[in-house]
Design an enzyme around this catalytic site. Structure first.
Site, PDB file in Angstrom:
ATOM      1  N   CYS A 381       0.846  -1.200   0.000  1.00 50.38           N
ATOM      2  CA  CYS A 381       0.000   0.000   0.000  1.00 50.38           C
ATOM      3  C   CYS A 381       0.885   1.255   0.000  1.00 50.38           C
ATOM      4  CB  CYS A 381      -0.963  -0.037   1.174  1.00 50.38           C
ATOM      5  SG  CYS A 381      -2.357   1.120   0.999  1.00 50.38           S
ATOM      6  N   HIS A 514      -3.564  -5.225   0.160  1.00 52.97           N
ATOM      7  CA  HIS A 514      -3.084  -5.761   1.432  1.00 52.97           C
ATOM      8  C   HIS A 514      -3.145  -7.296   1.410  1.00 52.97           C
ATOM      9  CE1 HIS A 514      -2.734  -2.021   3.817  1.00 52.97           C
ATOM     10  NE2 HIS A 514      -3.654  -1.583   2.974  1.00 52.97           N
ATOM     11  N   GLU A 516      -1.717  -9.402   3.218  1.00 49.68           N
ATOM     12  CA  GLU A 516      -1.688 -10.006   4.552  1.00 49.68           C
ATOM     13  C   GLU A 516      -3.086 -10.368   5.047  1.00 49.68           C
ATOM     14  OE1 GLU A 516      -1.680  -5.470   5.417  1.00 49.68           O
ATOM     15  OE2 GLU A 516      -1.012  -6.863   3.840  1.00 49.68           O
TER      16      GLU A 516
END
Length: 542
Positions: A381, A514, A516
């Site tokens: 990001c 993102h 994750e």
């Protein structure tokens, strides 16, 4: 009809209710049951989207674009069941909807009250979208005794009567502190917490007792006696070496057996736990270790990067190595700290997402170090945006910056005001509301066929979750690619850069999304698995 499991907490906060809920759901899932977990948050924010990470930890984003509590990350990581907008509700959202109805006249002149209007809205939320499920686990945020959680407590009390007592179970998570001076575990806080809960009309069926020392049978019996539960339903919960060992630990203490017994279920199949045993075998018996430097601005609170931290662990599981995370405050590189001295011991450098200018030059310095020293680099990001600004400056665009930090003559990164989403065309006015106005949720991207990223994913089309207001300016693509920073992934219409990478670097990837948020211990995200693999190779060169 789905059965409900309501989870409350007492004595103190941060006892791990979310982790307990996720672990129990994983155990029920391992027995073949279909589960979903929900979170009730008593605060008045509509969602955590506008809250500081220091106040609330990370904001977890779902595929359908909800900004939610970080516990929903635990829920997904432990069950693999994608969370939805309907899985997290706050007092603020409940009151917002009720006031909107009142203003429209939906209540036909009635006096709007906490009971029944607020409690009915909470119950409707709990029961929505539960078709096809065996168990719905509902975690109540906060601690018993908090004034703001009272409507939620009343709602779940009523809901047990609505669905039938045989279809709802209450679990209460408490603390049994160890007093070192006396050398004793003390059960009185648990007794008082259960007393407070029963005064609200809720009698727990199972007690989960967090403690630092083993809970002797005599203390379990004492808690059972004074709290009106069976001794077997008093479940000790000691600290584990890894959160991924918690499901196995709870099963060994009989948590899932006691919950099923409380429902009167006697013929449940035994759980299949090989998945969790394999994960713990890899964590307990690593074949090496790597150190990853995370250069961010919220490093003072690890929960601000909770999903990121876990995704790095997952990358370690995939490669059978321990991942040591070195949290580095980006601001220290702006205050004279030697970048090379801090980063040279790292086997990989990661610059995560964030908002605001503070620490940005430190992040750019970290990108520059990783690029020049050929250290594996992962930008997420804002981290990707800093990589693009660093690349632009290295080509001679000295004033390259982002409009997020103020007016600039070289807006390599700028505010995105319109974009397409599954909800239709979305528009954000500059200076408008901050809450819920970002590019949120899952969006598709197309990868270049000969890119490193396509090879990592093993696919040319992907879907990843986003949470941002600013995008890399496509008009700077030519000078950036001349510098060697290739645009490897784009939005389907070709207007929004999603992935950049450097083919001349051992591992250099920046992503606007993102990743994750979609990583799991039993299914590590391919980018994190590949990043840690590159860090393992780097560790052999150092």
């Amino acid at each position: 009809m789905a059965r409900f499991i309501f989870i409350t907490g007492g004595v103190v906060s941060s006892l791990g209710k979310g982790l307990m809920a996720a672990s129990l759901a994983a155990l029920l899932q391992a027995r073949g049951y279909r589960v979903r977990i929900r979170k009730f948050d008593p605060y008045l924010n509509v969602d955590p989207g506008t809250m500081s990470p220091y106040q609330h930890g990370e904001v977890y984003v779902t595929d359908d674009g909800a900004e939610t509590d970080l516990d929903l990350g635990h829920y997904e990581r432990f069950t693999g069941v994608p969370s939805r907008q309907s899985d997290n509700v706050t007092s603020g959202r409940i009151y917002q909807e009720i006031i909107a109805k009142e203003r429209r006249g939906d209540y036909l002149g009635a006096t709007v009250q906490v009971i029944p209007h607020v409690t009915d809205a909470i119950k409707n939320f709990a029961r929505a979208d539960t078709d096809g499920l065996d168990f719905v686990l509902c975690e109540i945020g906060g601690t018993v005794g908090d004034i703001e959680s009272l409507p939620f407590m009343e709602a779940i009390r009523q809901l047990r009567n609505d669905v039938g007592r045989e279809n709802a179970v209450f679990i209460h998570v408490t603390l049994v502190p160890f007093i070192a001076a006396a050398g004793e575990l003390k059960t009185k806080p648990t007794q008082h917490s259960v007393r407070d809960l029963t005064s609200l009309g809720i009698q727990p069926d199972v007690l989960v007792c967090r403690c630092e020392q083993p809970l002797p049978d005599s203390e379990r019996a004492k808690i059972a006696l004074f709290c009106n539960v069976s001794k077997e339903a008093v479940i000790p919960a000691l600290d584990a070496s890894s959160i991924y060992g918690v499901p196995l630990q709870y099963h060994a203490e009989g948590l899932d057996d006691q919950v099923l017994a409380a429902f009167g279920i006697k013929d449940a199949p035994p759980p299949v736990l090989q998945r969790w045993e394999e994960i713990m075998e890899r964590l307990d018996h690593p074949e090496g270790e790597v150190t990853i430097g995370v250069v961010g601005k919220y490093t003072g609170l690890k929960d601000a990067y909770k999903s990121l931290q876990e995704a790095l662990v997952h990358g370690g599981i995939a490669n059978r190595v321990t991942v040591n995370i070195k949290w580095l405050d980006a601001e220290m590189f702006e205050q004279g700290e030697d970048v090379a001295q801090q980063l040279e011991p790292m086997h990989g450098i990661l610059v995560p997402g964030g908002f605001g200018e503070r620490g940005s030059e430190g992040k750019i310095a970290s990108v520059s170090f990783a690029r020049k020293k050929k250290v594996p680099f992962f930008g997420i990001c804002l981290g990707m945006q800093m990589a693009c600004i660093e690349s632009a400056r290295s080509t001679g665009i000295d004033k390259a910056s982002t409009t997020e930090f103020g007016p600039t003559t070289e807006p390599v990164v700028g505010l995105i005001t319109e974009w397409d989403s599954p909800r239709g065309r979305e528009i954000r006015a500059e200076g408008g509301d901050l809450g819920g106005t970002m590019r949120l949720g899952a969006f598709p991207a197309r990868l270049s066929g000969n890119s490193h990223s396509a090879a990592i994913y093993g696919a040319s089309e992907i879907s990843e979750r986003h949470r941002h207001r600013y995008e890399v300016n496509i008009h700077y693509r030519e000078p950036l690619e001349k510098d060697g920073l290739v645009f490897a992934g784009m939005s389907p219409d070709g207007s929004l850069p999603e992935i950049v990478e450097r083919p001349d670097h051992p591992w250099f990837v920046g992503v606007q999304f993102h990743p994750e948020l979609k990583s799991k211990p039993f299914d590590p995200h391919p980018l994190f698995a590949s990043f840690i693999e590159a860090a393992v190779k780097q560790s052999r060169l150092v």
